[in-house]
Design an enzyme around this catalytic site. Structure first.
Site, PDB file in Angstrom:
ATOM      1  N   ASP A 227       0.870  -1.202  -0.098  1.00  0.00           N
ATOM      2  CA  ASP A 227      -0.054  -0.029   0.012  1.00  0.00           C
ATOM      3  C   ASP A 227       0.882   1.357   0.141  1.00  0.00           C
ATOM      4  OD1 ASP A 227      -2.387  -1.581   0.198  1.00  0.00           O
ATOM      5  OD2 ASP A 227      -2.512  -1.423   2.261  1.00  0.00           O
ATOM      6  N   ALA A 228       2.012   1.478  -0.701  1.00  0.00           N
ATOM      7  CA  ALA A 228       3.064   2.407  -0.486  1.00  0.00           C
ATOM      8  C   ALA A 228       3.365   2.872  -1.905  1.00  0.00           C
ATOM      9  CB  ALA A 228       4.082   1.981   0.362  1.00  0.00           C
TER      10      ALA A 228
END
Length: 283
Positions: A227-228
């Site tokens: 999620d980056a």
């Protein structure tokens, strides 16, 4: 459609536009951005195809000489926007993003053909096939250490379509690093949170526990770091103290649909330029 990113310096716009004018090309849309912090310049130019007197390969060869003038680090692309884009969707059990994208594709609103849907559960096969799109069920073992063959099969199915976008439409599996690298710049995820807050699988529960007043969704490119990846689009919706987790989930689904559709459209239209961990979006 031309996109370019390079170290900033005077004269870049003049050089590009004079090149296009030199063969009688007409620019129908243009976007520019100079990032002061990184010293990087970005542009997107939409050129009317009927004003280009030669083929795309020759245009690329000619512009390659121009791009070389801007330095070895220059990144650029020339794409034919008249070529229909292809997308493959990855799903689990949540249906709301799938329903939305299937509907947009059927109405002609999505600038791509959905070639296939692949799920690690069979739940969404019926709705997919009702749209005349093939569905593949690839079961995933419960033990993460044993999921290698499943991901290999998924990769095989996706790559058979050579898609411009691999969309994780609430696909609730963590992608292995090698697959993230293989689909780098093409794999797009919708995360049900306003990143970088509340990463992981249960962000609405985390948000409820913190008593937040805004919840959101984030469309981003997939990288090996969970999620980056570089963020394409985000939006939020207001909640209050009376909303419970189930209310947040229901309202969050609305914003997830819209954010994913926007981000995917901008990616397919070549409006997103990635530089490091950041993006420039000419929307």
């Amino acid at each position: 459609m031309l996109t370019l990113g390079c170290p900033d310096r005077p004269g870049i716009i003049a050089r590009i536009t004079s090149f296009i004018a030199g063969f009688g090309g007409s620019i129908m849309e243009a976007g520019y951005h100079s990032d002061i912090d990184s010293g990087w310049f970005f542009t997107r130019q939409a050129i009317t195809a009927s004003t280009v007197p030669f083929g795309l390969d020759e245009l690329r060869a000619r512009f390659g000489q121009v791009a070389a003038e801007f330095g070895a680090d220059t990144e650029w692309q020339l794409l034919d926007s008249g070529v229909r884009r292809r997308a493959v969707l990855l799903v689990s059990r949540d249906a709301h993003c799938l329903h939305d994208l299937l509907g947009r594709a059927a109405s002609g609103e999505l600038p791509a053909t959905i070639e296939a849907v692949i799920g690690n559960h069979p739940d969404l096969a019926e709705v997919t096939r009702a749209h005349g799109i093939e569905f593949h069920h690839v079961p995933f073992p419960k033990d993460p250490a044993e999921r290698g063959p499943a991901f290999a099969r998924m990769r095989e199915l996706v790559d058979a379509h050579d898609p411009h976008a691999v969309v994780l439409a609430r696909f609730m599996q963590v992608m292995p690093a090698d697959l993230c690298e293989h689909w780098a710049g093409r794999a797009i995820n919708i995360h049900h949170s306003f990143l970088p807050s509340f990463v992981g699988a249960r962000p609405y529960h985390q948000a409820f526990a913190r008593g937040v007043k805004l919840i959101g969704a984030t469309c981003h490119y997939v990288t090996a770091e969970l999620d980056a990846g570089p963020i394409i689009e985000q939006d939020v919706i207001r909640i209050d103290h009376g909303d419970e987790v189930r209310d947040m989930v229901r309202q969050g689904r609305d914003i997830e649909r819209v954010v994913l559709a926007r981000g995917l459209r901008w990616h397919l239209e070549g409006r997103v330029l990635v530089h490091g961990h950041r993006t420039v979006v000419f929307n």
